[in-house]
Design a protein around this motif. Sequence first.
Motif, PDB file in Angstrom:
ATOM      1  N   GLY A 126      31.182 -33.987 -26.977  1.00 24.19           N
ATOM      2  CA  GLY A 126      30.365 -34.481 -26.169  1.00 24.19           C
ATOM      3  C   GLY A 126      30.926 -34.803 -24.880  1.00 24.19           C
ATOM      4  O   GLY A 126      32.025 -34.566 -24.704  1.00 24.19           O
ATOM      5  N   ARG A 127      30.109 -35.314 -23.767  1.00 23.20           N
ATOM      6  CA  ARG A 127      30.571 -35.333 -22.432  1.00 23.20           C
ATOM      7  C   ARG A 127      31.676 -36.453 -22.147  1.00 23.20           C
ATOM      8  O   ARG A 127      32.235 -36.708 -21.145  1.00 23.20           O
ATOM      9  CB  ARG A 127      29.340 -35.530 -21.716  1.00 23.20           C
ATOM     10  N   GLY A 128      31.890 -37.253 -23.245  1.00 30.92           N
ATOM     11  CA  GLY A 128      32.782 -38.382 -22.932  1.00 30.92           C
ATOM     12  C   GLY A 128      34.182 -37.804 -23.904  1.00 30.92           C
ATOM     13  O   GLY A 128      35.093 -38.545 -23.704  1.00 30.92           O
ATOM     14  N   GLY A 166      38.098 -22.484 -26.403  1.00 25.58           N
ATOM     15  CA  GLY A 166      37.016 -21.488 -26.894  1.00 25.58           C
ATOM     16  C   GLY A 166      35.974 -22.042 -27.573  1.00 25.58           C
ATOM     17  O   GLY A 166      36.002 -22.407 -28.888  1.00 25.58           O
ATOM     18  N   ALA A 167      35.120 -22.744 -26.696  1.00 25.19           N
ATOM     19  CA  ALA A 167      34.091 -23.520 -27.265  1.00 25.19           C
ATOM     20  C   ALA A 167      32.955 -22.814 -28.130  1.00 25.19           C
ATOM     21  O   ALA A 167      32.525 -21.721 -27.802  1.00 25.19           O
ATOM     22  CB  ALA A 167      33.521 -24.329 -26.171  1.00 25.19           C
ATOM     23  N   ILE A 168      32.395 -23.390 -29.238  1.00 28.55           N
ATOM     24  CA  ILE A 168      31.321 -23.007 -29.937  1.00 28.55           C
ATOM     25  C   ILE A 168      30.015 -23.504 -29.176  1.00 28.55           C
ATOM     26  O   ILE A 168      28.990 -23.023 -29.937  1.00 28.55           O
ATOM     27  CB  ILE A 168      31.410 -23.461 -31.353  1.00 28.55           C
ATOM     28  N   ASP A 169      30.071 -24.216 -28.072  1.00 22.25           N
ATOM     29  CA  ASP A 169      28.793 -24.601 -27.282  1.00 22.25           C
ATOM     30  C   ASP A 169      29.657 -24.886 -26.070  1.00 22.25           C
ATOM     31  O   ASP A 169      30.299 -24.230 -25.644  1.00 22.25           O
ATOM     32  CB  ASP A 169      28.093 -25.657 -28.140  1.00 22.25           C
ATOM     33  N   LYS A 170      28.908 -25.674 -25.344  1.00 20.76           N
ATOM     34  CA  LYS A 170      28.998 -25.858 -23.800  1.00 20.76           C
ATOM     35  C   LYS A 170      30.392 -26.235 -23.775  1.00 20.76           C
ATOM     36  O   LYS A 170      30.885 -27.393 -24.371  1.00 20.76           O
ATOM     37  CB  LYS A 170      27.966 -26.971 -23.411  1.00 20.76           C
ATOM     38  N   PRO A 171      31.263 -25.844 -22.754  1.00 17.85           N
ATOM     39  CA  PRO A 171      32.796 -26.051 -22.734  1.00 17.85           C
ATOM     40  C   PRO A 171      32.791 -27.220 -22.239  1.00 17.85           C
ATOM     41  O   PRO A 171      33.919 -28.133 -22.518  1.00 17.85           O
ATOM     42  CB  PRO A 171      33.269 -25.056 -21.823  1.00 17.85           C
ATOM     43  N   GLU A 172      31.978 -28.047 -21.234  1.00 18.18           N
ATOM     44  CA  GLU A 172      32.055 -29.461 -20.892  1.00 18.18           C
ATOM     45  C   GLU A 172      31.963 -30.473 -22.163  1.00 18.18           C
ATOM     46  O   GLU A 172      32.208 -31.646 -21.537  1.00 18.18           O
ATOM     47  CB  GLU A 172      31.119 -29.630 -19.867  1.00 18.18           C
ATOM     48  N   LEU A 173      31.732 -30.217 -23.101  1.00 19.39           N
ATOM     49  CA  LEU A 173      31.623 -31.251 -24.286  1.00 19.39           C
ATOM     50  C   LEU A 173      32.962 -31.210 -25.013  1.00 19.39           C
ATOM     51  O   LEU A 173      33.224 -31.934 -25.863  1.00 19.39           O
ATOM     52  CB  LEU A 173      30.679 -30.571 -25.350  1.00 19.39           C
ATOM     53  N   TRP A 174      34.114 -30.641 -24.338  1.00 17.02           N
ATOM     54  CA  TRP A 174      35.611 -30.534 -24.978  1.00 17.02           C
ATOM     55  C   TRP A 174      36.467 -30.928 -23.986  1.00 17.02           C
ATOM     56  O   TRP A 174      37.607 -30.804 -24.213  1.00 17.02           O
ATOM     57  CB  TRP A 174      35.761 -29.129 -25.511  1.00 17.02           C
ATOM     58  N   GLY A 175      36.073 -31.552 -22.971  1.00 12.68           N
ATOM     59  CA  GLY A 175      37.163 -32.235 -22.066  1.00 12.68           C
ATOM     60  C   GLY A 175      37.890 -31.291 -21.164  1.00 12.68           C
ATOM     61  O   GLY A 175      37.139 -30.270 -20.711  1.00 12.68           O
ATOM     62  N   ALA A 176      39.108 -31.839 -20.884  1.00 11.96           N
ATOM     63  CA  ALA A 176      39.718 -30.925 -19.868  1.00 11.96           C
ATOM     64  C   ALA A 176      40.425 -29.636 -20.045  1.00 11.96           C
ATOM     65  O   ALA A 176      40.734 -28.815 -19.363  1.00 11.96           O
ATOM     66  CB  ALA A 176      40.809 -31.873 -19.193  1.00 11.96           C
ATOM     67  N   GLY A 177      40.405 -29.245 -21.483  1.00 17.17           N
ATOM     68  CA  GLY A 177      41.063 -28.239 -22.194  1.00 17.17           C
ATOM     69  C   GLY A 177      41.964 -28.835 -23.335  1.00 17.17           C
ATOM     70  O   GLY A 177      41.650 -29.731 -23.915  1.00 17.17           O
TER      71      GLY A 177
END
Length: 333
Positions: free
Chosen positions: A118-120, A198-209
């Motif tokens: 999530g975005r958090g 390597g996100a399975i959905d939106k990369p921004e849901l996984w933080g800085a990397g």
Amino acid sequence: RLVGVAPQAEVIPYRVSNTVVLARPRLRRNLAAAIQHAVDHDCKVISISLGWIRAGAALREAVAHAAQRGVLIIAATGQLGRRTPGLRVLARPAALPGAIAVASCDHMMRASSFSGRGRGVDVTAPGEHIWRANIKVSADDVETSYGTSYSTAQVAGIAALWLQKFEDHPAMKATEGNSMRLALFRHMLRYCELPPVGAIDKPELWGAGVMNATRFLGAEPIPLESIGSMPSVDAWADDVEELAALLSELDSEQGGSGVSSKATRAALSDVFAVDGTQVDTLLEDHVDELLVHMDANPQEAQGLRRLVEGHARAEAHARLAPSLTPELFKACL
């Protein structure tokens, strides 16, 4: 032989529960008391690999207190996606502003399907096929396992190394005993250009990397004036506000605008057929039962969100009203 990320760090274990799922209020109060004890005894990093979808007042206050004292809380986002893949909800306390939320990926830096996201989320770290000690067999046995718990422990170890390496740095000294330390750590996650997930959905849901010790520890802390003012680490004021935040997370796939406490209170008043002034008392008595029901039935959690938003109001009300009632929860008590 297994060696941890920060093998010279002193580790102080706290036993607060016999389960990682803190659905019982007493267990969350135990965790809050452990955090308070760790802060009062000069612990610098607190690694938390347990939680639930509700924090409650005691845990909210404990996490905020730790951040205000300059203690880094590194917390697992949880495995809420294990039963419902793609569910975008973070476990608490990871979702609190005073904690660093850690999600999981595999050794190829691909996002784990089971991981909370999530975005958090602040950062992601390996949490699949992780070697660990297996003391149930023998003191020397090892096995592989998975979970955001392992991701969290790695980030906590790197946090300990970061504090050790830069303990005499002016920026680090200036953050001693205040919430700017959390802000500096969070900012450095973005600043050091971590490898992407390597996100399975939106990369921004996984933080800085994906957390990388070489990059993170190789980046000198930036001047605090580049970060800005002291961050707020206070979380939600009451149960209605916390529930509104949870419902907002459910729509992160769509980039939802979030739901307000006022709208949430009105929706709960409709669902439970009570006056709006009675919602606080009702939640105080039954919020945990409500969340257990929502956790077991994600489609009804989404239905409640749509009701709050005013979308498909009649349909959502018709589906929710028969099942989400005070009588149901009283029968469970």
